[in-house]
Write a protein that holds these residues in place. Structure first.
Motif, PDB file in Angstrom:
ATOM      1  N   TYR B  33      10.891  -0.535   1.053  1.00  0.00           N
ATOM      2  CA  TYR B  33      11.449  -1.755   0.466  1.00  0.00           C
ATOM      3  C   TYR B  33      10.309  -2.678   0.067  1.00  0.00           C
ATOM      4  O   TYR B  33       9.342  -2.854   0.807  1.00  0.00           O
ATOM      5  CB  TYR B  33      12.327  -2.506   1.476  1.00  0.00           C
ATOM      6  N   TYR B  34      10.413  -3.232  -1.139  1.00  0.00           N
ATOM      7  CA  TYR B  34       9.530  -4.352  -1.508  1.00  0.00           C
ATOM      8  C   TYR B  34      10.384  -5.596  -1.399  1.00  0.00           C
ATOM      9  O   TYR B  34      11.145  -5.891  -2.310  1.00  0.00           O
ATOM     10  CB  TYR B  34       9.020  -4.195  -2.937  1.00  0.00           C
ATOM     11  N   GLY B  35      10.264  -6.320  -0.315  1.00  0.00           N
ATOM     12  CA  GLY B  35      11.180  -7.438  -0.115  1.00  0.00           C
ATOM     13  C   GLY B  35      12.587  -6.877  -0.047  1.00  0.00           C
ATOM     14  O   GLY B  35      12.890  -6.067   0.817  1.00  0.00           O
ATOM     15  N   PRO B  58      10.287   9.344 -14.319  1.00  0.00           N
ATOM     16  CA  PRO B  58      10.098   8.200 -15.225  1.00  0.00           C
ATOM     17  C   PRO B  58       9.374   7.056 -14.538  1.00  0.00           C
ATOM     18  O   PRO B  58       9.365   6.970 -13.322  1.00  0.00           O
ATOM     19  CB  PRO B  58      11.543   7.805 -15.592  1.00  0.00           C
ATOM     20  N   SER B  59       8.796   6.165 -15.337  1.00  0.00           N
ATOM     21  CA  SER B  59       8.041   5.078 -14.727  1.00  0.00           C
ATOM     22  C   SER B  59       8.933   4.207 -13.868  1.00  0.00           C
ATOM     23  O   SER B  59      10.081   3.978 -14.204  1.00  0.00           O
ATOM     24  CB  SER B  59       7.467   4.168 -15.743  1.00  0.00           C
ATOM     25  N   GLY B  60       8.391   3.708 -12.798  1.00  0.00           N
ATOM     26  CA  GLY B  60       9.129   2.814 -11.917  1.00  0.00           C
ATOM     27  C   GLY B  60      10.041   3.555 -10.964  1.00  0.00           C
ATOM     28  O   GLY B  60      10.800   2.938 -10.235  1.00  0.00           O
ATOM     29  N   CYS B  61       9.987   4.892 -10.945  1.00  0.00           N
ATOM     30  CA  CYS B  61      10.908   5.633 -10.081  1.00  0.00           C
ATOM     31  C   CYS B  61      10.381   5.711  -8.653  1.00  0.00           C
ATOM     32  O   CYS B  61      11.078   6.178  -7.773  1.00  0.00           O
ATOM     33  CB  CYS B  61      11.146   7.028 -10.629  1.00  0.00           C
ATOM     34  N   GLY B  62       9.157   5.299  -8.405  1.00  0.00           N
ATOM     35  CA  GLY B  62       8.666   5.241  -7.036  1.00  0.00           C
ATOM     36  C   GLY B  62       7.635   6.296  -6.687  1.00  0.00           C
ATOM     37  O   GLY B  62       7.304   6.474  -5.517  1.00  0.00           O
ATOM     38  N   LYS B  63       7.075   6.962  -7.690  1.00  0.00           N
ATOM     39  CA  LYS B  63       6.080   8.000  -7.409  1.00  0.00           C
ATOM     40  C   LYS B  63       4.874   7.404  -6.681  1.00  0.00           C
ATOM     41  O   LYS B  63       4.472   7.866  -5.612  1.00  0.00           O
ATOM     42  CB  LYS B  63       5.592   8.653  -8.709  1.00  0.00           C
ATOM     43  N   SER B  64       4.313   6.349  -7.305  1.00  0.00           N
ATOM     44  CA  SER B  64       3.126   5.741  -6.714  1.00  0.00           C
ATOM     45  C   SER B  64       3.449   5.203  -5.332  1.00  0.00           C
ATOM     46  O   SER B  64       2.682   5.339  -4.384  1.00  0.00           O
ATOM     47  CB  SER B  64       2.622   4.597  -7.580  1.00  0.00           C
ATOM     48  N   THR B  65       4.611   4.585  -5.243  1.00  0.00           N
ATOM     49  CA  THR B  65       5.001   4.001  -3.965  1.00  0.00           C
ATOM     50  C   THR B  65       5.008   5.064  -2.869  1.00  0.00           C
ATOM     51  O   THR B  65       4.439   4.866  -1.794  1.00  0.00           O
ATOM     52  CB  THR B  65       6.402   3.374  -4.088  1.00  0.00           C
ATOM     53  N   PHE B  66       5.607   6.206  -3.171  1.00  0.00           N
ATOM     54  CA  PHE B  66       5.666   7.235  -2.143  1.00  0.00           C
ATOM     55  C   PHE B  66       4.273   7.793  -1.837  1.00  0.00           C
ATOM     56  O   PHE B  66       3.915   8.020  -0.678  1.00  0.00           O
ATOM     57  CB  PHE B  66       6.614   8.363  -2.561  1.00  0.00           C
TER      58      PHE B  66
HETATM   59  N1  LIG Z   1       3.589  -4.436  -5.049  1.00  0.00           N
HETATM   60  C1  LIG Z   1       4.884  -4.346  -5.414  1.00  0.00           C
HETATM   61  N2  LIG Z   1       5.711  -5.387  -5.130  1.00  0.00           N
HETATM   62  C2  LIG Z   1       7.015  -5.324  -5.474  1.00  0.00           C
HETATM   63  N3  LIG Z   1       7.581  -4.311  -6.114  1.00  0.00           N
HETATM   64  C3  LIG Z   1       6.806  -3.241  -6.430  1.00  0.00           C
HETATM   65  C4  LIG Z   1       5.431  -3.212  -6.091  1.00  0.00           C
HETATM   66  N4  LIG Z   1       4.897  -2.058  -6.518  1.00  0.00           N
HETATM   67  C5  LIG Z   1       5.931  -1.383  -7.101  1.00  0.00           C
HETATM   68  N5  LIG Z   1       7.056  -2.098  -7.044  1.00  0.00           N
HETATM   69  C6  LIG Z   1       8.391  -1.691  -7.537  1.00  0.00           C
HETATM   70  O1  LIG Z   1       8.745  -0.492  -6.931  1.00  0.00           O
HETATM   71  C7  LIG Z   1       9.311   0.382  -7.867  1.00  0.00           C
HETATM   72  C8  LIG Z   1       8.518   1.673  -7.906  1.00  0.00           C
HETATM   73  O2  LIG Z   1       7.260   1.427  -8.429  1.00  0.00           O
HETATM   74  P1  LIG Z   1       6.126   2.533  -8.550  1.00  0.00           P
HETATM   75  O3  LIG Z   1       6.084   3.266  -7.286  1.00  0.00           O
HETATM   76  O4  LIG Z   1       4.889   1.873  -8.993  1.00  0.00           O
HETATM   77  O5  LIG Z   1       6.682   3.437  -9.723  1.00  0.00           O
HETATM   78  P2  LIG Z   1       5.958   4.610 -10.526  1.00  0.00           P
HETATM   79  O6  LIG Z   1       4.614   4.792  -9.950  1.00  0.00           O
HETATM   80  O7  LIG Z   1       6.866   5.748 -10.321  1.00  0.00           O
HETATM   81  O8  LIG Z   1       5.938   4.186 -11.938  1.00  0.00           O
HETATM   82  C9  LIG Z   1       9.290  -0.300  -9.209  1.00  0.00           C
HETATM   83  O9  LIG Z   1      10.580  -0.822  -9.439  1.00  0.00           O
HETATM   84  C10 LIG Z   1       8.323  -1.406  -9.033  1.00  0.00           C
HETATM   85  O10 LIG Z   1       8.726  -2.534  -9.748  1.00  0.00           O
END
Ligand SMILES: Nc1ncnc2c1ncn2[C@@H]1O[C@H](COP(=O)(O)OP(=O)(O)O)[C@@H](O)[C@H]1O
Ligand SMILES: [Mg+2]
Lengths: 520, 272, 628
Positions: B33-35, B58-66
């Motif tokens: 969770y981001y917030g 697709p972008s924003g799907c959470g790849k980087s996050t995971f």
């Molecule tokens: N530091 C952050 N603070 C709040 N929301 C974030 C942050 N980083 C990513 N997000 C949100 O988390 C979701 C996944 O982001 P991200 O993992 O960067 O996607 P991807 O790498 O797949 O394009 C997106 O909706 C993005 O807006």
């Protein structure tokens, strides 16, 4: 009268706007398309010119003529001296008296003509009411002093009478002078008002008759507006130019008086320019500014010793460690520190820090001056903390997040990241912040005036008292010495200060620019 | 090592994973969770050793996050909150007695934008070994720096200018420097977040070649936007969509015969 | 190549764990340094706030003595006011009858007040009347004599409950500025023997005086410490002198002189050492005779309605003292009916002496002293008497100065910003303007003051078309006036306003300009009709912040004569005046302690204005800030 003239010019401008506009409309004969510019622009063109010509004339003439009358009035008083003859025994009693309060006390019991004494006392009392009881009563040349006191009082009173304020006394001389002042003043005002109004009227007529179908009123008036805007922007240049010229001018005059012994100023170690003030001259041996420079830099150094570590570490902590809540609390607190007027810091230094340091020193057996460089430096450091911390905060935040990520991604701790990646990257910015801080400290006045000493003292000991360039400027200007004598060294010090701070600022800006190129 | 451009890359040459590969990392029921925003929803995944795993979506799907969960880089973001477990060699990395700093030495990371430190090339590579106390003396450090730069296939390019700033290199070189920097720390897992997205095709090819070589020693996870890239370099592919792990399988399977309609749509370019 | 596997294994080894602990310790240290830095900065803020605040609070109240004042029947007679020798002076126009009458009436009012005040005490010896009267402020005389001149009171009138303001020292005593009297209750009787000449012998039955006696002895120890320090310094001087004497290159004459000095130094050192020893001995031995000096703590005995100050202890129970307030009888006082009061600070260290303390305690005991909010502080102008001084003059002066500053800096700053952002071509000249603006922002404020001074000083002449023209001097008539101060501050504030205004003009999106230009508006129209209104909130915010800086500025105003004593409150931009921060500086120079308190309160007033302005700026920003 001048106010009325100014008002009349405004009214005239409004009127000519309306007339110019309607003339444009009527000359268009129903089809406004034929006009090059819309009618309101014709009106605007007339009004702008009228207004500018009138107001500029009022300002220029006002400044020039008042100066003339002032000197006229002063000259009228050259004949006025005799009335204040002090009895000889009175003079004897006043010999050696320090201030005006003492002077009045000393007159008590002088065996002299009671009327003359009462008169003298009344004069000194009145002067005291203006200058304050502790104002200096020069022991030399008493008679001339009293005459001077009286002369100033009389001019002040006369102008007060003329302007309908309450004078300290009304007598025939004052009434005459006031009458004269009023006449001249009235004449002057009528002349200025009349001239300005006439010129404005003439301008109004000229511009009014230029209204015609093909006249490019819009372009012309916009050009005028642009020109006005440009002049405003150029005020910055005028101001810098004014400052530079005035400082250089006075400095040159001063060095000329010093037979161009410039090296005595730069390398001399004795600063006491007013030691010959009785005789009315300054000796080149007495104008060595090294003690002031040394004092300034000692206090600056101490200030930086306080401000740089605290400011920098605070910035680091707030940007990289603190939780949002701590940040939301501590940042505004630092900003408050930045918003406190320096006179408040000076007071804080004088009543709290300096005594504290003196007592601390005494308790461990050290001799600390109650106006030690240390106290002034510490408080100045506190003043500069927010300056350093906010500038450092900016540059630390400007270091891209990707560098932090790179470091954390390799398994570095926060401290390691900050020390080995962020700080080196932000170093140029931090250095320029420190230089700007130094420039601030060097030019800071109130803290040192209130907490540092006045005695020029060439020493390495921060527990002793030192003086600074700014303190000496203040002392020279607000002291009782005639401006003719004290302005020279004061303006020269001012010029030196100006050059030092400007150079520091210049260096800092260069570093910042280089640094920007690195990341943008 | 050859700097030649690999011109003919067959689709899905990555093929499938070695069936004997050990499991290196395991995610179980991971939520991020981001917030209030729910960025990762109940993701479970096994990441194999000596294998390249690609995250696509697709972008924003959470790849980087995971990806950032895998070495706890999300700890550096104030608002990020994570639940579930991720294991490295059977140990939960979110366990209280795991030190995220030490963890990141074992799970290294390369970022999307090349981010060399404003230091010399040598110092860039030596950074990790130095802070972790990996070597006792300068000679050992020299060896590590050289071998890392060799592994990153850039020793020959930079060996004469090790003392010059890393920021002065070209984009592709900078990224390979960052990879060398990550290798020098001797991690077991290497995470790469779109390592080639900022690079031109030639540099990209070099990086891909590099990844393929590194597979021998490391478990590699790579986020990529380019399906071709995923097909070229990875053996396993995970498709993310709106924070959900939609499908995870051998790369060849994903690209030729995906189970899920969304995966099918994505790889045929219907959205993304 | 290195064996990467072996290196990887290192990360999970014990060695790595140990190294990690070390790294975390260093991390914790670094963080702690950060916390300390923040705490130091906050600590500075807190101690500043505490120093100012604790002083300011004590200036919030002032103390009056309420008395009924009656004027004699023959007072305020205009016919006898003017003395004979003054008549010719009046005729010559040197003195005015009005001012003589005013002075005379004021005198009579003063006498009436003083008489009444003196009558409040049980008995004041002739030669101490002056000291009693010093407890009163001059100010109440002025208030009352004004009322008399206006005809509110006349001969034979009685002013009921007139609040006579106390002097600054008296006020300070009630505010606890000199410490307060510590009372000790008593267990035994006290015998009194009148020795005449105001001196009394006291004999306590119980050990009631043991505590004050201990206090006196303790003070001896403190004195001993000081004397010992002097002795050490003296010893150092002796050492230096001996060093000089060892120098072989001394002439005979110099040698004798140095030896002389050495002898003197040695003797002085001996004297000091002996003194210190004897002080310590006296302090440490119980009982004994002890004479109280100015440097001892004060011991007062409140007995039989009067007060005795102890001059001498003969042992702990037998004392001698002098009467400071008459006793109703020299009879024996029963236990508990008399009290001992102690003041820890020595008499020489206070401006309020023991006698004053007794008088002030007497007034308080009689219920004549009232405290009331110090409104005059806000409503009155400056005064040289600490208890009368107020900040109204400074507030009004600051107001006028700010008006001038705003009137100059705002229009010029805004127009300059518009020019630079909207009209200026990017060329070396506009670059030059930019550089100038940035430099102006960095020039020390005192230099602006020097520039302002030049407007006041004539005498700087430059050649001009064969003749000479005076630069400077044209603002001479405005010396110390808000007009000149305002100009100087305006020049100083200009860069702040220009920079802020440029930022907010720049923040207006180009689309708005394009829209207006596309509808056929000229550039000038676009800017004045569309861009400027949208940028206005930002400009106002920057302006307010700049004005707040100017409001706290002192140094440049020092240069143009706005620091000083200005009794009159100014009525416009042309009157000589002071400003709030200048008042703070001016007051801080006075030695009176009450001025120190009032300076703090003036600072609080100034800070309140600054806070109000900054809050306004923040509200403006929050309310109108638009993100495009
Ligand atoms: N530091 C952050 N603070 C709040 N929301 C974030 C942050 N980083 C990513 N997000 C949100 O988390 C979701 C996944 O982001 P991200 O993992 O960067 O996607 P991807 O790498 O797949 O394009 C997106 O909706 C993005 O807006
Ligand atoms: Mg991403």
């Amino acid at each position: 009268m001048i106010g009325a003239a100014a008002l009349a010019i405004v009214v005239l401008s409004v009127a000519i706007y309306v007339f110019g506009r309607s003339r444009a409309i009527s000359s268009a004969k129903g089809s406004l398309k034929n006009l090059h510019s819309r009618p309101s622009y014709h009106g605007l063109f007339c009004a702008l010119w009228t207004f500018l010509v009138g107001i500029v004339l009022i300002l220029v003439l006002g400044v020039l003529s008042r100066q003339y009358i002032e000197s006229e009035l002063g000259g009228r008083l050259d004949g006025y001296v005799a009335e204040s003859q002090l009895p000889d025994d009175g003079l004897a009693a006043l010999e050696g008296v320090g201030n005006l309060d003492d002077a009045i006390a000393a007159l008590e019991g002088v065996p002299a003509d009671e009327a003359t004494l009462a008169f003298t006392r009344a004069e000194i009392e009145r002067f005291r009411d203006i200058r304050g009881g502790s104002a200096r009563f020069e022991t030399t040349n008493l008679q001339a002093q009293l005459e001077d006191i009286q002369r100033r009082l009389i001019i002040g009173d006369s102008i007060a009478i003329a302007e309908g304020r309450v004078p300290s006394r009304i007598d025939r001389l004052r009434l005459n002078l006031a009458q004269e002042f009023r006449e001249q003043e009235q004449l002057r005002q009528y002349a200025i008002g009349g001239l300005a109004l006439a010129a404005a009227l003439l301008t109004a007529l000229i511009t009014f008759f230029r209204v015609s179908l093909p006249f490019r009123a819009r372009n012309r008036s916009e050009r005028l507006i642009r020109f006005t805007l440009f002049i405003c922007a150029a005020v910055a240049i005028f101001t810098t130019l004014g400052i530079v010229l005035s400082l250089i001018g006075e400095t040159l005059i001063f060095f000329d008086k010093m037979d161009w012994r410039v090296s005595d100023f730069f390398f001399g170690t004795n600063w006491s320019p007013l030691s010959n003030q009785r005789e009315g001259f300054i000796s080149p041996e007495d104008i060595g500014w090294l003690p002031l420079l040394a004092g300034t830099f000692m206090i600056t150094f101490i200030a930086m010793l306080v401000a740089v570590p605290i400011g920098l570490m605070a910035a680091i902590y707030l940007s990289d460690y603190a939780s949002p809540r701590v940040r939301a609390f501590a940042k505004p607190m630092l900003e408050i520190l930045a918003g406190i007027p320096t006179v408040v810091y000076g007071f804080f230094a004088a009543i709290f820090v300096a005594p504290l340091i003196r007592d601390l020193g005494q308790s461990i057996g050290l001799d600390v001056s109650s106006q030690s460089a240390l106290a002034a430096g510490i408080v100045m450091g506190i003043m500069i903390i927010p300056f350093i911390s906010s500038l450092s905060d900016d540059v630390i935040n400007a270091v891209p997040q990707s560098l932090r990520d790179g470091s954390y991604g390799l398994g570095a701790t926060k401290a390691e990241t900050i020390r080995t990646v962020i700080l080196p990257a932000a170093l140029p910015g931090i250095i320029s912040a420190v230089i700007l801080g130094v420039s601030r400290a060097v030019g800071e006045t109130m803290i040192v005036v209130m907490a540092a000493g006045q005695g020029p003292n060439l020493t390495w000991n921060p527990l002793e008292t030192v003086t600074t360039v700014t303190v000496q400027i203040v002392m020279l200007i607000i002291g009782d010495t005639e401006a003719e004598l004290s302005a020279g060294p004061a303006f020269t010090l001012g010029f030196a200060l100006f050059v030092v701070t400007l150079t520091l600022n210049f260096i800092a800006l260069r570093i910042v620019r280089k640094y920007r190129e690195l990341y943008d | 090592m050859s700097d030649q451009v690999e011109t003919t890359t067959p689709v899905a040459s990555g093929g499938g994973a070695d069936p004997n590969a050990a499991v290196k990392m395991v995610g179980k029921g991971v939520n991020v969770y981001y917030g209030d925003a729910h960025a990762i929803k109940d993701v479970s995944i096994d990441i194999l050793d000596k294998t390249v795993t690609a995250f696509i979506g697709p972008s924003g799907c959470g790849k980087s996050t995971f990806l950032r969960c895998l070495n706890r880089m999300n700890d550096t973001i104030d608002v990020a909150r994570i639940t579930g477990t991720i294991e490295l060699d059977g140990q939960n990395i979110y366990d209280k007695n795991i030190d995220p700093v030490q963890l990141r030495a074992r799970v290294g990371m390369v970022f999307q934008k090349p981010n060399p430190f404003p230091k010399s090339i040598y110092d860039n590579v030596a950074y990790g070994p130095r802070i972790h106390g990996l070597v006792a003396n300068k000679a050992d450090l020299d060896v590590i720096v050289e071998s890392s730069l060799r592994r990153a296939a850039m020793w020959d390019e930079v060996k004469d200018r090790l003392d010059q700033p890393g920021t002065g290199l070209s984009g592709g070189q900078q990224q390979r420097l960052c990879i060398a920097r990550a290798i020098a720390t001797a991690p077991e897992v290497l995470l790469m977040d779109e390592p080639a997205s900022a690079l031109d095709p030639i540099a990209t090819a070099k990086i891909e070649e590099l990844i393929d070589e590194l597979r021998e020693n490391y478990s590699i996870v790579i986020v990529t936007h380019s399906m071709q890239q995923a097909a070229r370099v990875s053996q396993k592919t995970a498709f993310f969509h709106l924070g959900i792990l939609v499908e995870y399988d051998d790369t060849s399977k994903i690209f030729t015969n995906p189970t899920d309609q969304r995966t099918q749509d994505y790889i045929t370019g219907r959205f993304g | 190549m290195v064996d990467m596997k072996a290196l990887s294994d290192y990360h999970t080894s014990d060695a790595a764990k140990k190294f990690m602990r070390k790294r975390h310790r260093s991390e914790a240290r670094f963080k702690a340094i950060g916390v300390i830095a923040i705490l130091l900065a906050l600590g500075a803020l807190v101690s500043l706030a505490w120093t100012i605040g604790s002083n300011a609070v004590r200036a919030l109240y002032e103390y009056d003595v309420t008395v009924d004042i009656s004027f004699p029947q023959d007072a305020f007679d205009r016919s006898t006011a003017v003395k004979d020798f003054e008549r010719p002076l009046i005729e010559q126009g040197i003195l005015s009858e009005d001012s003589i009458i005013r002075r005379e009436f004021r005198n009579q009012t003063r006498i009436a007040i003083e008489k009444t005040f003196l009558a409040q005490f049980d008995g004041v010896p002739e030669d101490r009347r002056g000291n009693v009267l010093e407890l009163l402020s001059r100010g109440s005389v002025d208030t009352l004599s004004d009322a008399v001149l206006e005809g509110t009171y006349g001969p034979g009138d009685v002013v009921q409950d007139f609040p006579a303001l106390l002097s600054d020292d008296a006020q300070l005593y009630y505010k606890g500025g000199f410490g307060s009297v510590d009372f000790v209750d008593t267990a035994g009787t006290l015998d009194l023997v009148d020795k005449g000449d105001g001196r009394v012998d006291l004999l306590a039955a119980a050990n009631d005086f043991s505590e004050p006696f201990a206090l006196v002895k303790e003070a001896l120890l403190d004195q001993a410490l000081i004397v010992e320090r002097d002795a050490r310094r003296q010893a150092a001087a002796v050492g230096t002198m001996q060093g000089i004497l060892e120098d072989a290159g001394l002439s005979e004459e110099e040698r004798t002189e140095a030896e002389d000095a050495l002898n003197r130094f040695v003797r002085e050192e001996e004297r000091l050492t002996n003194l210190a020893t004897s002080l310590r001995q006296r302090a440490n031995s119980p009982g004994g005779r002890e004479e109280l000096s100015e440097d001892s703590p004060s011991v007062l005995v409140f007995v039989n309605g009067g007060t005795i100050k102890i001059d001498e202890f003969n042992g702990a129970n037998q004392l001698t003292g002098s009467v400071l307030r008459p006793l109703s009888a020299m009879a024996q006082a029963p236990a508990g009916e008399w009290r001992i009061g102690m003041l820890e600070g020595s008499e020489s260290s206070r401006r309020i002496k023991d006698q004053d303390v007794v008088w002030l305690e007497e007034l308080k005991e009689k219920g004549l002293v009232i405290s009331k909010p110090n409104w005059p502080f806000l409503l009155e102008g400056d005064s040289r008497e600490a208890e009368l001084a107020g900040v109204w003059g400074g507030i009004v002066g600051s107001f006028w100065t700010m008006i001038v500053t705003f009137a100059i800096a705002f229009p010029i700053g805004v127009m300059a910003a518009i020019y630079l952002e909207e009209f200026a071509q990017k060329n070396s000249f506009t670059d030059f303007i930019e550089v100038n603006i940035n430099n102006l922002a960095a020039i020390p404020s005192i230099i602006f003051g020097l520039f302002g001074l030049l407007l006041l000083l004539s005498g700087f002449k430059v050649p001009f078309f064969g003749g000479e023209i005076e630069i400077g001097g044209w603002a001479k008539e405005f010396r110390s006036a808000a007009f000149v101060g305002g100009i100087v501050l305006a020049l100083m504030t200009l860069p702040t306003i220009i920079i802020a205004a440029r930022a907010s003009v720049r923040a207006v999106p180009p689309s708005i300009r394009d829209a207006a230009l596309g509808l056929g508006a000229s550039k000038v129209q676009t800017v004045f009709h569309h861009v400027l209104p949208l940028a206005m909130p930002g400009i106002m915010t920057g302006t307010i912040i700049g004005m707040a800086q100017a409001l706290g500025e002192t140094a440049p105003l020092l240069m143009v004569g706005m620091v000083g004593f200005f009794a009159d409150v100014s009525t416009g931009v042309a009157d000589p005046t002071t400003v709030m921060p200048a008042l703070v500086y001016f007051w801080s120079d006075y030695p009176e302690k009450l001025f120190e308190l009032k300076t703090s309160l003036a600072i609080v007033v100034l800070l309140l204005f600054l806070i109000a302005m900054n809050t306004l700026a923040i509200i403006l920003r929050k309310r109108f800030e638009r993100r495009w």
